[in-house]
Write a protein that holds these residues in place. Structure first.
Motif, short mmCIF file in Angstrom:
data_model
loop_
_atom_site.label_atom_id
_atom_site.label_comp_id
_atom_site.label_asym_id
_atom_site.label_seq_id
_atom_site.Cartn_x
_atom_site.Cartn_y
_atom_site.Cartn_z
N THR B 139 0.82 -1.20 0.00
CA THR B 139 0.00 0.00 0.00
C THR B 139 0.86 1.25 0.00
N ALA B 165 -6.34 3.40 3.31
CA ALA B 165 -5.49 2.22 3.54
C ALA B 165 -5.19 2.07 5.01
N SER B 169 -6.01 -1.08 7.28
CA SER B 169 -5.00 -1.81 8.03
C SER B 169 -5.44 -2.01 9.47
N LYS B 213 -8.92 -2.34 1.14
CA LYS B 213 -7.68 -2.35 0.37
C LYS B 213 -7.90 -2.86 -1.05
N GLY B 246 -5.17 -7.87 -2.07
CA GLY B 246 -6.24 -7.96 -1.08
C GLY B 246 -7.19 -9.10 -1.40
#
Lengths: 576, 486, 495, 113
Positions: B139, B165, B169, B213, B246
């Motif tokens: 990312t 992102a 996460s 993502k 992802g």
């Protein structure tokens, strides 16, 4: 691959005029293409004499050329008429405008091929193909002069001819399906017994009736026959209408259908003759005469259907009419081209031919009537005899008008002595009309020629003619041309159409006739246009597609479909 | 070269290359090329080895789970590794000319190598935390690439991207924590061996995080500006490869780690989100005026295709031939999307170089000036529409057939509708390219135009040669997805 | 021998692949390549015909994924179509080479042109449904650039509407295929699937989807909207489009679906034959009525195609031996007649600038060969003997009576009259009306300067015209399209 | 579960909640990055707490937390770099979609992703 079987002459009779039609397309030929016309019918004439038959299994759906006695008789007549017409055309039309003459020649040969083909046909497909050729190509003869009247006539002719084609084909297809083949005999049997036989027979009568000039489908005939050049009129009236006649003779099954034919025939025989009296143009009068005579042929044909007898008498009557009527049309050309005593001679020739048509004693016409009446019940026999009266009146009126027209036209340049090619053909045709039926009487199932000279028969032949002349003298309008009211236009029933009457000028008539059902068509077209404009948009056609799909799905899924019998497994498909 | 070495090359090679690129400066592209060649060789070795002996597993340092790090190259992984190296190679060929300024060069080459390395790591990792680390690395490099964009919106897009992102996460990591709490391990296989009460919640969290993502609808908002704003060769990498990471993680999670926790209804929800993506992305793509935005929305839609697989592979059909078809079809779809999407973005790169714009109106008539790339664009578009003969078609066909076989035709019909939408939104650029007026263009080397063409042809070839891909994907596939085959 | 279908496919696929990369200036190479491919293909098709006539059915197989094999297989039905396309491709290539001369963008054109033919060939030789679909789509895609070739607004709009119609149709077909395969497994034409276990609803819907999807290509009303617009394409494209490629592909597909997938018996059992015949009949009449209203020559011809192609569907829907033969043989007959007409329309446009009906006046004098060919085509369309269209009509008519659908006869009759109504005035103008005095068309070409001295354009038109006469005249021969169609129908009606 | 663990969990949850709330409602970019870090801290705390499964020290969570902190640090750095660049370019520290005054306009234009 078999090219042909049987008598090569049979195939040649058909291929030869087609080949000549192609030759006529050769651009260098110009008006000299007329030289081809007399040649076209020679093999057919030979075939009519020798009476061969043949076929070409690979051509179309198996070409079969097997004329029956009616076909052979009419083939001979047709070949003679076309030969004479071709010679006359060579004499009358030479040195015309090259391209147009060449086109005329091409159509001529093509039409003849079709005309011979219908007489020769031994299977429905060959018959239909030939019928199409004779119907559609004859259009080229009708419009040759390109006058407004000719174009109008051509248009009406073409529309009706096409409708006739379709009716004919549909009828043939129904019958051929039931017959499981295209052979004429099988087709006729299927019309009598097969499923939908009556429908098919009705379609056939309509299709063939249009061509033959059967009332009430005859409306094109009084327009087209006068519009064509003289030789064209001759073959149209003499030979081409017989394509319809032969169709009725060989295709229609025995049975009650004959009654309808008799009824329509009688209406035509008398009605057309009377309506013809309203006409001024000699050729138009002749055209009505043709309708009238075809009426008699139909009566004879109907009788043969009802009583399941041979069709030969009807064919014989038609054959005589073809010769005599062609002679009459050619003599119109001859009279107009002649001057002085030549004209008088030409008029006499016309009178002779007319007498034969009217059935004057000892003429071919009388012989033809004798052959025809042989099998008739008394009341019909009387009716046929009575047509002699109307025919006489009409043809005398024709002679009067012909003389008047010629007089109005004056004497042509060059002293008025016509060329051999102009007077020869009508003379030969008149001779044939006078003599041939008499000679062929026994062969055609009629009585011996001596029958004609028996006293009662002589009287029976002569009284209608005399009665006709007498009536005409009594009823003829006095006070000269001016006192008579304006002549009615040709086309009788057509003139009932509103816009036909409205449009006085021929050009307007032409347009109106072509438009046919003008307002209705316009409405339909604009509706279609609007719908189309929508359908082109995916929005609408998407909805339509969904509806179609959904509708189809719902309809066919809601109940089980009828399991249609298909050919059982392994069963061979029979093909003609 | 053995499988172990090959894996090492694929994981360490890019990292070393990234370092090398930084140091090499102007020669950065050469270093990248060397790494790519080595990587390609490694992929070939892995593929070959795996077909012969099955999935290749490596325990780093000889330590097994739970402490050691386990890497495994199964069919799915090798497929993506191969797709990645091909796309990387193509991007390299175009980017070599694009990133000439020192600053861009110094960012792009190391980032791209890092991105590639992270991607490789994600494909072969068998550990939720390693996957997390790989995904973060991926990312962040992706964000850096977006920030390279020249337009005024590039930084904004990168910022938006990074925020999404980060959020993803965090949510993912929360799930990981719960898994560790429940299972005491993060190894995928060991998680699968047991069950825990927190699994459902963990699954939900991790899925949501990964969905962000992956830019799965409705979490896709960051993707179009980012992919449209990045420099075009970078966009190719971003659109073709990054979201797949992802996706692969989701697949590993749902079908390898927690197959017990995925009831049919949940699977259907995933597919529903995918369907939403297909429809929404397609419709939005229709509304765009710039080529790269269309392509970016197309990515949103195409990612949705991948999720339709979920109820087909899992649920009632698990273990049947239909499941195997859906599995293979989806992965083939992902590969061909990678190839084709990279091709179209590289075309866009070339065109922007040539005419300085990617507005549809400005593209008019390019077909005459740059026929090869336009042809490539057309071919790639065909694959993306799912029309034969192409990988996209095979993918759609297999998944659709599975949906009908398994009695879930609705999902198949969604794919069909998606194909139509794709045709609609690709039609506009195609028609523009074909318009009459040829624009003034800077000359582009033919060889450069051949690059997207090669990718597009590869996407098409995937349609003709899908049997090897299918065989590959069956290697090491979870039991549900290993149908007996018709 | 098994490789033969593949080789035949390659004879157009390879020229396509190479042509794309030929520089524009390489006229000789490009022309040689395309002509060579066409000639070789025709030769190979003849060889293949010989093989199939002896009962060999070559088959080549390329596995893609499990249950998804690309199968090329030659049976008699596919040969009917392949031989038609191979023959007409050769002529159209000759025509196209003359037509375009040295205009720009030819590499692109001929590339897609060959691709289009490759797709048609593949479609004809398909052994499985999915193979059929692959080529079906390839056809859609390769035709698009051909329709848009002129790149003006009209062409682009036409191309757009083409895609707009074609793609949803394709989706419908794909859904139908997959649905069916989901129910009964992979479907190959050689071994029709056993549908006895499938419920009526599904079968009906699948059938409807098939017909709806294929019907877009076959221009069945109301799915025909794209076809008249597509006449904006250059003449060789229109020729191929209307005669062989797209429209025929749809009709061919419907024939395949009815005969080789569902089987005639099942279609009848499901009660789908008559609705299909109704749809076809509506299309026949609607297309004719619309043709009557068109004043642009190519548009009139286009609507005529809408009408005529549904004869094929009609024959199929009639579900009797004769109807089948009529439909199948019309596949060929309509092709050769319609391509003649479009060749001639292109000639009139190119040589005389005549695009509208009234601009045709008198052209017969200056362009007699063209006009002769045109007349043959037009009369064949009307169904006048002995031209090929007549034979089709006879068989369809007999088929209709056999199936007890007498109303179809009325449709055929009405269609004949309508055909006459929109074709005969054209012939009248061409042959009988005096030429217009000023120049005609968009770019005035003085009448005296009009000529047809381009053998490359005239000879193909003459050849197809002659072929359509020969096909009708020698219909009863075993080597005629009719003979071949009879052979096929014999197969469809015996176990 | 021992009391200290409960304390850890509660604290961690509070941190995560506060961080998430901040991340969602704050428009200012720096605050968002900070919120991210708050959530991160809570997460790592939670990891430590829940990762303890009794039976002595578990090295795995420790290793993972350390790694996680490094990753978070990197991410924070990148985010901050971007915030800086953004502020340099636009003079603002919030994204357009988060600005109340712009939202109306943007949504009516329909172009916002």
């Amino acid at each position: 691959m078999t090219v042909f079987t049987g008598d090569p002459l049979a195939l040649l009779a058909l291929v030869w005029p087609l080949a000549l039609a192609l030759v006529a397309c050769w651009p260098r030929l110009g008006w000299r293409a007329l030289d081809l016309l007399p040649l076209a019918s020679l093999p057919a004439l030979a075939l009519a004499v020798t009476g061969g038959s043949g076929g070409a299994p690979d051509v179309l759906l198996g070409l079969v050329l097997a004329p029956g006695p009616e076909g052979r008789l009419l083939l001979g007549m047709v070949a003679v008429v076309w030969l004479a017409g071709g010679l006359f055309a060579r004499g009358a039309m030479a040195r015309g405008e090259g391209g147009r003459i060449a086109a005329f020649s091409g159509f001529w040969c093509l039409t003849f091929a079709g005309n011979a083909g219908v007489m020769l046909a031994g299977d429905a497909i060959t018959f239909y193909a030939s019928f199409t050729a004779v119907s559609l190509a004859a259009w080229g003869l009708v419009i040759h002069d390109r006058t407004a009247a000719a174009l109008t006539a051509g248009r009406v002719y073409l529309v009706l001819a096409l409708v006739g084609e379709v009716c004919l084909l549909m009828g043939l297809l129904i019958a051929a399906t039931a017959a499981d083949g295209f052979a004429i005999g099988a087709v006729r049997a299927a019309l009598a017994e097969g499923p939908h036989g009556a429908l098919a027979a009705g379609l056939l009568v309509a299709g063939l009736g249009i061509k033959a000039g059967m009332v009430p489908l005859h409306v094109w005939l009084p327009l087209a026959h006068p519009a064509a050049p003289v030789p064209g009129s001759a073959v149209l009236s003499g030979a081409i209408v017989k394509a319809g006649v032969i169709g009725m003779l060989i295709l229609l099954p025995d049975g009650d259908l004959g009654i309808a034919l008799i009824a329509l025939g009688l209406v035509g025989a008398f009605g057309a003759a009377l309506w013809g009296l309203t006409q001024e143009n000699p050729k138009a009068i002749l055209a009505y005469s043709t309708v009238s005579q075809i009426g008699i042929v139909l009566v004879l044909a109907g009788v043969s259907l009802v009583f399941a007898e041979t069709r030969l008498p009807a064919a014989a009557y038609a054959a005589h009419h073809g010769l005599a009527k062609a002679a009459l049309f050619l003599s119109v050309g001859l009279v107009l081209a002649a001057g002085g005593r030549w004209r008088a001679g030409a008029l006499a020739l016309a009178a002779l031919a007319a007498a034969s048509v009217a059935g004057a004693p000892a003429t071919g016409g009388a012989a033809a009537k004798a052959i025809g009446k042989a099998g008739l019940p008394d009341w019909l026999s009387g009716a046929v005899t009575a047509t002699g009266i109307t025919t006489t009146i009409l043809l005398v009126w024709f002679l009067v008008r012909l003389r008047a027209t010629a007089a109005a036209k004056g004497v042509p340049k060059g002293g008025g002595r016509p060329r051999l090619l102009l007077w020869g053909p009508p003379v030969v045709l008149t001779g044939a009309a006078l003599v041939a039926p008499v000679l062929l009487m026994p062969a055609l199932g009629g009585p011996d020629p001596a029958y004609l000279w028996q006293g009662t028969n002589l009287v029976e032949a002569i009284w209608p003619v005399l009665a006709g002349i007498g009536l005409l003298v009594l009823l003829a309008p006095r006070g000269g041309e001016g006192a008579r009211r304006a002549p009615l236009p040709p086309g009788d029933l057509l003139t009932l159409l509103p816009h036909w009457r409205r449009g006085a000028a021929p050009v307007r008539q032409a347009r109106a006739a072509g438009r046919g059902l003008g307002p209705l068509r316009r409405t339909l077209e604009s509706a279609a246009g609007r719908a189309e404009a929508r359908l082109v948009r995916w929005r609408w056609s998407g909805v339509a597609m969904a509806l179609t799909i959904g509708g189809l799905a719902l309809l066919s899924a809601s109940e089980p479909g009828v399991a249609v019998l298909i050919a059982p497994a392994g069963a061979p498909i029979s093909l003609p | 070269m053995t499988g172990e070495v090959a894996l090492a090359v694929l994981l360490l090679g890019p990292l070393l290359a990234a370092l090398g690129c930084l140091l090499a400066g102007r020669q950065g592209s050469t270093v990248a090329l060397l790494a790519l060649i080595a990587g390609a060789a490694a992929v070939v070795v892995l593929w070959d080895g795996m077909l012969r002996t099955g999935p290749i597993e490596v325990r780093l340092g000889g330590w097994g789970a739970p402490l050691g790090i386990v890497l495994r190259a199964d069919g799915l992984a090798v497929g993506f590794l191969a797709a990645a190296v091909v796309v990387m190679g193509a991007v390299w060929a175009v980017a070599r000319h694009d990133f000439a300024t020192p600053r861009a060069r110094d960012v792009f080459w190391p980032s791209s190598m890092l991105l590639w390395g992270a991607l490789n790591a994600i494909m072969v990792s068998r550990d939720l935390f390693n996957l997390y680390v790989g995904l973060e690395l991926l990312t962040l490099t992706a964000v850096a690439m977006v920030a390279l964009g020249r337009g005024p919106g590039a930084i904004e897009a990168a910022l938006r991207y990074v925020l999404y992102a980060l959020m993803g996460s965090l949510v993912y990591l929360l799930g990981v924590v719960l898994v560790y709490h429940g299972h005491g391990t993060l190894d995928l296989d060991r998680i699968a061996a047991g069950r825990s009460g927190a699994d459902a919640l963990a699954l939900g969290l991790m899925t949501a995080g990964l969905a962000i993502k992956t830019a799965l609808f409705p979490f896709h908002a960051w993707l179009p500006p980012a992919h449209a704003g990045a420099p075009s060769p970078a966009s190719a990498l971003l659109s073709a490869l990054v979201p797949k990471a992802g996706f692969v993680m989701l697949v590993r999670l749902w079908f390898e780690a927690m197959p017990d926790a995925t009831p049919p209804a949940a699977l259907a929800v995933m597919a529903a989100l995918g369907a939403g993506a297909i429809l929404h992305g397609g419709l939005m793509a229709l509304r765009q005026e710039r080529l790269k935005q269309i392509l970016a929305y197309s990515t949103v839609a195409q990612l949705g295709y991948l999720f339709v697989m979920f109820p087909l592979v899992g649920g009632a059909g698990a273990g049947t031939a239909g499941a195997a078809e859906a599995w293979a079809g989806t992965q083939i779809g992902a590969f061909s999307h990678a190839l084709a999407k990279a091709a179209v973005f590289l075309c866009a790169a070339l065109w922007i170089r040539a005419i300085g714009s990617d507005r549809l109106a400005d593209l008019a008539g390019l077909a005459r000036a740059m026929p090869l790339s336009c042809f490539a664009f057309g071919m790639a578009a065909v694959s993306l529409m799912g029309l034969p003969p192409s990988g996209g078609f095979i993918a759609k066909y297999l998944v659709m057939r599975a949906s009908f076989e398994l009695g879930l035709p609705g999902w198949g019909l969604v794919l069909a509708a998606g194909g139509l939408l794709a045709a609609a939104y690709f039609y506009r650029p195609l028609a523009a390219l074909f318009a009459r007026e040829p624009p003034r263009v800077q000359r582009t080397p033919r060889l450069l135009e051949a690059v997207p063409l090669a990718l597009a042809l590869a996407a098409a070839a995937l349609g003709v040669l899908s049997q090897p891909a299918y065989d590959l994907l069956q290697a090491g596939a979870p039991a549900y997805a290993r149908g007996i085959g018709p | 021998m098994n490789a033969l279908p593949v080789v035949i496919l390659l004879t157009s696929l390879l020229p396509a692949a190479v042509t794309f990369f030929l520089p524009q200036e390489q006229h000789a190479w490009r022309n040689g390549l395309n002509l060579g491919g066409a000639v070789i293909k025709l030769g190979l098709v003849v060889v293949l015909m010989g093989a199939v006539a002896e009962g060999i059915e070559p088959e080549a197989r390329l596995p893609l994924a499990p249950g998804l094999d690309l199968v090329l297989r030659a049976d008699d039905l596919s040969l009917l179509f392949v031989s038609l396309s191979a023959f007409l491709w050769l002529l159209t290539t000759v025509y196209a080479i003359s037509y375009f001369g040295e205009k720009p963008e030819l590499s692109r054109f001929f590339g897609f042109f060959s691709l289009c033919v490759a797709a048609t060939t593949g479609l004809a030789l398909s052994g499985t449904l999915i193979t059929f679909f692959v080529f079906f789509e390839l056809l859609t895609l390769s035709t698009w650039p051909l329709v848009a070739h002129k790149q003006d607004d009209q062409s682009l709009a036409a191309a757009r509407s083409y895609v707009l119609y074609a793609l949803p149709g394709s989706v419908a077909v794909l859904v139908a295929i997959i649905w069916l395969e989901g129910l009964v497994g992979t479907v190959a034409f050689a071994a029709p699937p056993d549908l006895s276990g499938v419920d009526r609803w599904s079968l009906t819907l699948i059938f409807v989807l098939f017909v709806g999807g294929l019907g877009v290509k076959a221009a069945i009303v109301p799915l025909h909207g794209w076809l008249p617009g597509a006449m904006a394409a250059p003449a060789p494209v229109s020729s191929l489009l209307h005669a062989v490629a797209v429209v025929k592909a749809g009709a061919f597909g419907i024939v395949r679906v009815v005969y080789d997938i569902f089987g005639v018996a099942r279609v009848q059992e499901l009660g789908l034959g008559t609705p299909l015949a109704v749809v076809a009949s509506v299309t026949i009449l609607w297309g004719s009525v619309r043709a009557l209203q068109q004043m642009e020559l190519k548009k009139r011809l286009a609507y005529s195609t809408v009408s005529q192609v549904s004869y094929i569907v009609l024959g199929t829907a009639l579900a009797g031996p004769f109807g089948t033969i009529g439909g199948l043989v019309h596949l060929v007959h309509q092709g050769i007649m319609k391509i003649t007409l479009f060749f001639c329309a292109g000639l009139y446009d190119e040589r005389a600038g005549a695009r509208r009906i009234e601009q045709l006046d008198g052209l017969g004098q200056r362009m007699p060969w063209t006009s002769a060919a045109f007349s043959v085509g037009a009369m064949g369309m009307i169904g006048l003997p002995p031209i090929a269209g007549f034979v089709s009509k006879v068989y369809l008519g007999v088929g209709a009576v056999q199936s007890g659908e007498l109303w179809v006869l009325a449709v055929l009759g009405a269609s004949t009259l309508l055909n006459a109504a929109y074709f005969l005035p054209l012939l009248w103008r061409i042959w009988f009306l005096p030429p217009q005095t000023e120049g005609i068309g968009a770019t005035p070409i003085p009448f005296a300067a009009v000529d047809e001295r381009v053998p490359g354009l005239v000879v193909p038109a003459m050849l197809t015209a002659l072929t359509s006469v020969a096909a009708g005249l020698f219909a009863a021969s075993a080597f005629s399209p009719l003979g071949w169609a009879t052979l096929i129908a014999g197969g469809a009606y015996s176990p | 579960m021992t009391g200290s663990v409960v304390l850890f969990v509660v604290t961690a949850s509070a941190l995560i909640g506060i961080g998430l709330w901040g991340f969602l409602v704050q428009a200012h970019l720096l605050r968002r990055v900070l919120a991210f870090n708050v959530v991160g801290s809570g997460l790592f705390l939670l990891f430590g707490a829940l990762g303890w499964r009794g039976g002595g020290v578990d090295p795995v969570p420790q290793a993972l937390v350390i790694t996680g902190i490094v990753v978070a640090l990197a991410a924070t750095a990148v985010a901050l770099w971007l915030v800086g660049r953004f502020a340099e370019e636009t003079g603002r520290a919030d994204l357009p979609e988060d600005r109340r005054e712009d939202r109306q306009e943007k949504s009516s234009a329909g172009g916002r992703p």
